[in-house]
Design a protein around this motif. Structure first.
Motif, mmCIF file in Angstrom:
data_model
loop_
_atom_site.group_PDB
_atom_site.id
_atom_site.type_symbol
_atom_site.label_atom_id
_atom_site.label_comp_id
_atom_site.label_asym_id
_atom_site.label_seq_id
_atom_site.Cartn_x
_atom_site.Cartn_y
_atom_site.Cartn_z
ATOM 1 N N UNK A 85 0.826 -1.207 0.000
ATOM 2 C CA UNK A 85 0.000 0.000 0.000
ATOM 3 C C UNK A 85 0.860 1.257 0.000
ATOM 4 N N UNK A 86 2.163 1.092 0.271
ATOM 5 C CA UNK A 86 3.038 2.249 0.408
ATOM 6 C C UNK A 86 3.727 2.662 -0.887
ATOM 7 N N UNK A 87 3.534 1.906 -1.951
ATOM 8 C CA UNK A 87 4.139 2.314 -3.206
ATOM 9 C C UNK A 87 4.491 1.142 -4.104
ATOM 10 N N UNK A 88 5.074 1.433 -5.269
ATOM 11 C CA UNK A 88 5.410 0.390 -6.241
ATOM 12 C C UNK A 88 6.407 -0.617 -5.685
ATOM 13 N N UNK A 89 6.231 -1.876 -6.068
ATOM 14 C CA UNK A 89 7.106 -2.946 -5.588
ATOM 15 C C UNK A 89 8.561 -2.703 -5.980
ATOM 16 N N UNK A 90 8.807 -2.019 -7.095
ATOM 17 C CA UNK A 90 10.178 -1.833 -7.576
ATOM 18 C C UNK A 90 10.813 -0.528 -7.097
ATOM 19 N N UNK A 91 10.133 0.194 -6.205
ATOM 20 C CA UNK A 91 10.678 1.458 -5.700
ATOM 21 C C UNK A 91 10.771 1.387 -4.177
ATOM 22 N N UNK A 92 11.845 0.775 -3.697
ATOM 23 C CA UNK A 92 12.023 0.534 -2.268
ATOM 24 C C UNK A 92 12.080 1.846 -1.490
ATOM 25 N N UNK A 93 12.789 2.834 -2.010
ATOM 26 C CA UNK A 93 12.967 4.083 -1.286
ATOM 27 C C UNK A 93 11.641 4.827 -1.133
ATOM 28 N N UNK A 94 10.829 4.806 -2.184
ATOM 29 C CA UNK A 94 9.529 5.460 -2.107
ATOM 30 C C UNK A 94 8.653 4.782 -1.065
ATOM 31 N N UNK A 95 8.696 3.459 -1.013
ATOM 32 C CA UNK A 95 7.904 2.726 -0.024
ATOM 33 C C UNK A 95 8.394 3.029 1.383
ATOM 34 N N UNK A 96 9.704 3.063 1.556
ATOM 35 C CA UNK A 96 10.267 3.352 2.876
ATOM 36 C C UNK A 96 9.830 4.740 3.362
ATOM 37 N N UNK A 97 9.918 5.722 2.484
ATOM 38 C CA UNK A 97 9.572 7.090 2.860
ATOM 39 C C UNK A 97 8.102 7.210 3.245
ATOM 40 N N UNK A 98 7.233 6.615 2.442
ATOM 41 C CA UNK A 98 5.796 6.731 2.719
ATOM 42 C C UNK A 98 5.398 5.920 3.946
ATOM 43 N N UNK A 99 6.016 4.772 4.109
ATOM 44 C CA UNK A 99 5.737 3.924 5.281
ATOM 45 C C UNK A 99 6.120 4.661 6.566
ATOM 46 N N UNK A 100 7.307 5.239 6.585
ATOM 47 C CA UNK A 100 7.779 5.964 7.766
ATOM 48 C C UNK A 100 6.875 7.163 8.069
ATOM 49 N N UNK A 101 6.464 7.875 7.020
ATOM 50 C CA UNK A 101 5.599 9.040 7.218
ATOM 51 C C UNK A 101 4.244 8.619 7.777
ATOM 52 N N UNK A 102 3.712 7.493 7.300
ATOM 53 C CA UNK A 102 2.417 7.013 7.777
ATOM 54 C C UNK A 102 2.481 6.630 9.247
ATOM 55 N N UNK A 103 3.566 5.994 9.642
ATOM 56 C CA UNK A 103 3.741 5.617 11.049
ATOM 57 C C UNK A 103 3.770 6.843 11.948
ATOM 58 N N UNK A 104 4.571 7.821 11.553
ATOM 59 C CA UNK A 104 4.720 9.022 12.384
ATOM 60 C C UNK A 104 3.414 9.803 12.483
ATOM 61 N N UNK A 105 2.622 9.768 11.435
ATOM 62 C CA UNK A 105 1.378 10.528 11.429
ATOM 63 C C UNK A 105 0.255 9.841 12.203
ATOM 64 N N UNK A 106 0.411 8.549 12.483
ATOM 65 C CA UNK A 106 -0.674 7.801 13.125
ATOM 66 C C UNK A 106 -0.270 7.303 14.513
ATOM 67 N N UNK A 107 0.361 6.146 14.612
ATOM 68 C CA UNK A 107 0.636 5.594 15.946
ATOM 69 C C UNK A 107 1.648 6.431 16.728
ATOM 70 N N UNK A 108 2.662 6.964 16.067
ATOM 71 C CA UNK A 108 3.644 7.776 16.790
ATOM 72 C C UNK A 108 2.976 9.051 17.308
ATOM 73 N N UNK A 109 2.202 9.707 16.466
ATOM 74 C CA UNK A 109 1.493 10.909 16.909
ATOM 75 C C UNK A 109 0.527 10.560 18.035
ATOM 76 N N UNK A 110 -0.180 9.436 17.913
ATOM 77 C CA UNK A 110 -1.149 9.046 18.928
ATOM 78 C C UNK A 110 -0.465 8.776 20.267
#
Length: 276
Positions: A85-110
Motif C-alpha cells: 500500500x506504500x508504493x510500487x514494488x520496484x521502488x524501495x525508497x519510495x515505499x520506505x519514505x511513505x511507510x515511515x511518514x504514515x507511522x509518524x502521522x498515526x501511531x507515533x502521533x497518537x
C-alpha cells in the motif's frame, strides 16, 4: 459547538469520525478486511489526528473499529499479490519514505498526543493494529477480543512502533516472546499482562467506552495534559527532575479556574462514574 453529535468529513468512507461534546470518536471502516490499513485510511487518520490536536473542541479521542474487528494491521491480501500500500514494488525508497511518514502521522502521533486517548478494542487487534491500540493511553476491550503481534507469521518483524510500545508495557523479555511466537492473547490474558485497562462483555463495550470518555472530557484538559507529561518524563528522567516538573505543573494548575471549580465540587456529592 453544536449540542448533538457532528459527523466529520474525513475525505474517505474508510474512516469515520464523530465529534460529540468534546469526544472525537474515530472508527476504522473497512470491516470486510477486518479494518486492515489502506493508504486512504492511513492518510485520513493522520490528517484527522493532526487537526484534532489543535482543535480546542476536541478533549478526548476514542479509536475503534467497525464490524467484528478492531484492526488487522497490514492487509495480507495485498501482500499476497506481491504489492504494497506504500508504493510500487520496484521502488524501495519510495515505499520506505511513505511507510515511515504514515507511522509518524498515526501511531507515533497518537502515542505522543497531548490529549487523552482511548482504544475500544471490539475485536481482533493484530500487528500494526495492535500497535494502534497500544499507542492509546487507555485500552478497554470486549471479552471476545484477541490481541496478537502477528508479524512473524507473515515473515515480518514489526512496524508502526509495535516493538517499542510492547516493550514499554511488558518488558523486553516478554515483548520478544510475544513477537517471536505471535501467540494469541485473550482479552482477559492481555489485561492480566497490562496490555488492557479493562475487559467488559461484548455488548457493554460501547457504553463503557462512552462513560470513560465522558469522564475524561469533563476533567480539566490542562490537568490531564500535565499528567501525560509527568508520566512521559518518568521513563526518561531521574526522580528529582520528575518531582521538579511536577511542582512546575502544580504551580501552574493551582492558578486555573478548573482547579478552583474542581476543589469546590469535591465537597458536593456526585453520581458514581467509571473511575469513582
Amino acid at each position: 459547538m453544536a449540542d448533538g453529535p457532528q459527523d466529520l468529513d474525513t475525505g474517505t468512507d474508510e474512516l469515520l469520525a464523530t465529534l460529540d461534546r468534546g469526544v472525537l470518536t474515530v472508527t476504522l471502516n473497512r470491516p470486510a478486511a477486518r479494518n486492515a490499513y489502506s493508504m486512504p485510511l492511513l492518510d485520513a487518520l493522520g490528517e484527522l489526528l493532526a487537526a484534532a490536536e489543535d482543535d480546542e473542541r476536541v478533549r478526548v479521542v476514542v479509536v475503534t473499529g467497525a464490524g467484528a474487528g478492531f484492526c488487522a494491521g497490514g492487509d495480507v491480501k495485498v501482500m499476497a499479490r506481491g504489492e504494497s500500500i506504500f508504493g510500487p514494488a520496484d521502488d524501495v525508497e519510495a515505499r520506505r519514505t511513505r511507510h515511515a511518514a504514515a507511522q509518524r502521522a498515526t501511531t507515533v502521533r497518537l502515542a505522543q498526543f497531548a490529549k487523552p486517548t482511548l482504544a475500544l478494542v471490539n475485536g481482533p487487534a493484530v500487528g500494526a493494529g495492535l500497535a494502534l491500540a497500544l499507542a492509546c493511553d487507555l485500552r478497554w476491550a470486549a471479552e471476545s477480543a484477541v490481541l496478537r503481534t502477528g508479524f512473524v507469521r507473515a515473515g515480518l518483524a514489526g512496524d508502526f512502533g509495535c516493538t517499542w510500545l510492547l516493550t514499554r508495557l511488558v518488558g523486553p523479555a516478554r515483548a520478544t516472546e510475544l513477537l517471536f511466537t505471535s501467540a494469541a492473547l485473550t482479552a482477559e490474558a492481555a489485561r492480566a499482562e497490562g496490555l488492557l485497562t479493562g475487559v467488559v462483555p461484548d455488548g457493554e463495550l460501547p457504553a463503557r467506552g462512552a462513560a470513560v470518555a465522558r469522564t475524561l472530557a469533563e476533567t480539566s484538559p490542562l490537568a490531564l495534559r500535565a499528567v501525560k507529561d509527568n508520566v512521559a518524563r518518568a521513563s526518561t528522567q531521574d526522580l528529582a527532575s520528575c518531582a521538579d516538573a511536577e511542582v512546575d505543573w502544580h504551580v501552574r494548575l493551582v492558578e486555573t479556574p478548573e482547579h478552583r471549580a474542581a476543589v469546590a465540587a469535591l465537597s458536593t456529592p456526585r453520581p458514581a462514574g467509571p473511575y469513582s
